[in-house]
Design an enzyme around this catalytic site. Structure first.
Site, mmCIF file in Angstrom:
data_model
loop_
_atom_site.group_PDB
_atom_site.id
_atom_site.type_symbol
_atom_site.label_atom_id
_atom_site.label_comp_id
_atom_site.label_asym_id
_atom_site.label_seq_id
_atom_site.Cartn_x
_atom_site.Cartn_y
_atom_site.Cartn_z
ATOM 1 C CG HIS A 22 -0.806 -7.053 3.594
ATOM 2 N ND1 HIS A 22 0.430 -5.921 4.613
ATOM 3 C CD2 HIS A 22 -0.333 -8.151 3.983
ATOM 4 C CE1 HIS A 22 0.332 -6.918 5.073
ATOM 5 N NE2 HIS A 22 0.946 -7.563 5.183
ATOM 6 C CD GLU B 55 1.607 -10.983 6.781
ATOM 7 O OE1 GLU B 55 1.658 -10.094 6.639
ATOM 8 O OE2 GLU B 55 2.452 -12.639 6.482
ATOM 9 C CB CYS C 196 -0.025 0.333 7.525
ATOM 10 S SG CYS C 196 -0.370 -0.596 5.519
#
Length: 447
Positions: free
Chosen positions: A248, A174, A365
């Site tokens: 995450h 990720e 993000c």
């Protein structure tokens, strides 16, 4: 050697909508089918970029991807012209249309994992593209992400861009959202902290939500990025917080230089990890937020840790937060206490990013951190660096092409596809990227 951190922020795409595609991301699920405002979304992101650039922080942009992504629908068996395919999928399988129209590439913390030259065995800056294997709509991103990064980091004497790992669950990666770097000056060697949620022979893993990052992937990325093995730590995220919506690591922890700002429940063996970091990082400071002051659920709801921790010239730090933190009485009380205490975080800056936040993406993000020396920075495509002229040009571009209202049903509009391609064509010229999108390379043939 002197180096600075450059934040590359993702531009929100023209098809930004709320589809609830991301199981494990509670904001995404909660806002499913709401009406979005793509023009407001892109402008909220641009305002953050420009404000930080004006404050003296180095800031750049990464473009959105081509959406709806017709080649993926062709792979799924839909045939005809692009317009016929849009009509067929809207009638027969509308969920697939939403998946291939996601604006998720805006969250460039998932674009790649970065190794600065000071940490690399060969002295280059390395970027390994993330495969984002856990979600179909995100697994589509890797090829275009790679093309964009190669167009931005062109100089192969300074930069190595690596293709994503194979698209299998064992190697689920990720990107930088599960990676932190700690150390002193940016230009000095640092310690890279790779955070994973699962490993093949370890039964400790979440039960409710998927662990997207594997240890096997983290180890492979560290090898590809030529990180000095003496400068790497692999740590497991606490599976219990993954099950509470921490999909995450950047939803529960953020680092900058010698500081790790995290929840006390962020990692599986947190005391061991903190001791490791204290041994390996000169002047290390852990700011662990206790659950009695901020619960994990409140941290997820406000994205307290999905913040940017930025160094000022005097060594103090600025914490960049979403407005949701200010709107939550308990979290705001904690933050005011934090900046009054004896630690490097002395200032807070709040931004309204609600369009992104409603899909589960906060300030962290939206950005990819890249540490660059002066020579490396001069080798970056200069057209992507944020300044007054680019800010003005991108706002005018958004006003011309972005809609102020979008629903899932609108994704079938062939005009939206044409608007998007025209907008990206203009953007690639503005940012001097060349032909990075599939429609530019094929002439958008009607097939």
């Amino acid at each position: 050697m002197t180096a600075h951190e450059v934040n590359f922020d993702g531009l929100v795409g023209l098809t930004h909508h709320y589809a609830g595609l991301s199981f494990g991301n509670e904001a995404s699920t909660r806002h499913r089918f709401q009406v979005s405002n793509p023009r407001l979304a892109v402008k909220q992101g641009l305002l953050k970029m420009k404000a930080l650039a004006d404050a003296g922080f180095l800031q750049a942009v990464i473009p959105p991807h081509e959406r709806p992504f017709i080649p993926a629908l062709r792979q799924l068996g839909f045939t005809g012209s692009d317009e016929q395919i849009l009509d067929k999928v809207a009638r027969q399988a509308p969920r697939w249309l939403s998946r291939v129209s996601s604006a998720s590439p805006m969250w460039v913390a998932n674009a790649a994992t970065v190794c600065p030259s000071a940490d690399a065995l060969d002295g280059k800056v390395h970027l390994t593209v993330a495969n984002l294997n856990n979600k179909f709509h995100r697994a589509l991103e890797a090829p275009v992400t790679e093309a964009l990064l190669r167009a931005i980091f062109r100089d192969e004497n300074q930069f190595s861009v690596h293709s994503a790992l194979p698209q299998v669950a064992l190697l689920g990666d990720e990107g930088a959202a599960n990676h932190n770097r700690l150390g002193g000056e940016y230009g000095s060697a640092g310690v890279q902290l790779f955070v994973y949620g699962r490993e093949e022979e370890n039964e400790i893993r979440p039960a409710r939500y998927p662990a997207r990052q594997s240890r096997e992937a983290s180890e492979a990325v560290a090898r590809l990025n030529q990180v000095n093995p003496q400068q790497v730590i692999f740590a497991q995220q606490n599976p219990e917080v993954i099950d509470q919506g921490v999909f995450h690591n950047d939803v529960i922890a953020v680092s900058n230089r010698q500081v790790l700002f995290c929840h006390e429940a962020a990692f599986a063996r947190q005391k061991v990890l903190i001791n490791q970091l204290r041994t390996r990082v000169d002047g290390f400071m852990a700011i662990e937020v206790p659950a009695e002051e901020v619960s994990v659920s409140d941290a997820v709801a406000t994205y307290l840790f999905n913040s940017q921790l930025l160094s000022r010239d005097d060594g103090s730090m600025l914490l960049v937060l979403p407005r949701e933190c200010q709107d939550h009485a308990g979290v705001w009380r904690y933050l005011n206490k934090l900046v009054a205490e004896d630690n490097p975080i002395i200032a807070i800056q709040v931004f309204d990013l609600r369009e992104s936040m409603a899909n589960g993406g906060g300030p962290a993000c939206l950005r990819l951190r890249v540490v660059l020396t002066e020579e490396e920075r001069r080798a970056v495509n200069p057209a992507v660096m944020m300044n007054d002229a680019l800010f003005t040009a991108l706002n005018a571009w958004a006003d011309r092409y972005y809609r102020d209202r979008l629903t899932a049903a609108d994704l079938a509009d062939p005009l939206l596809l044409r608007e998007g391609r025209e907008a990206l064509d203009v953007l690639t010229r503005l940012l001097d990227l060349g032909s990075v999108y599939p429609f530019q390379q094929t002439g958008a043939a009607d097939g």
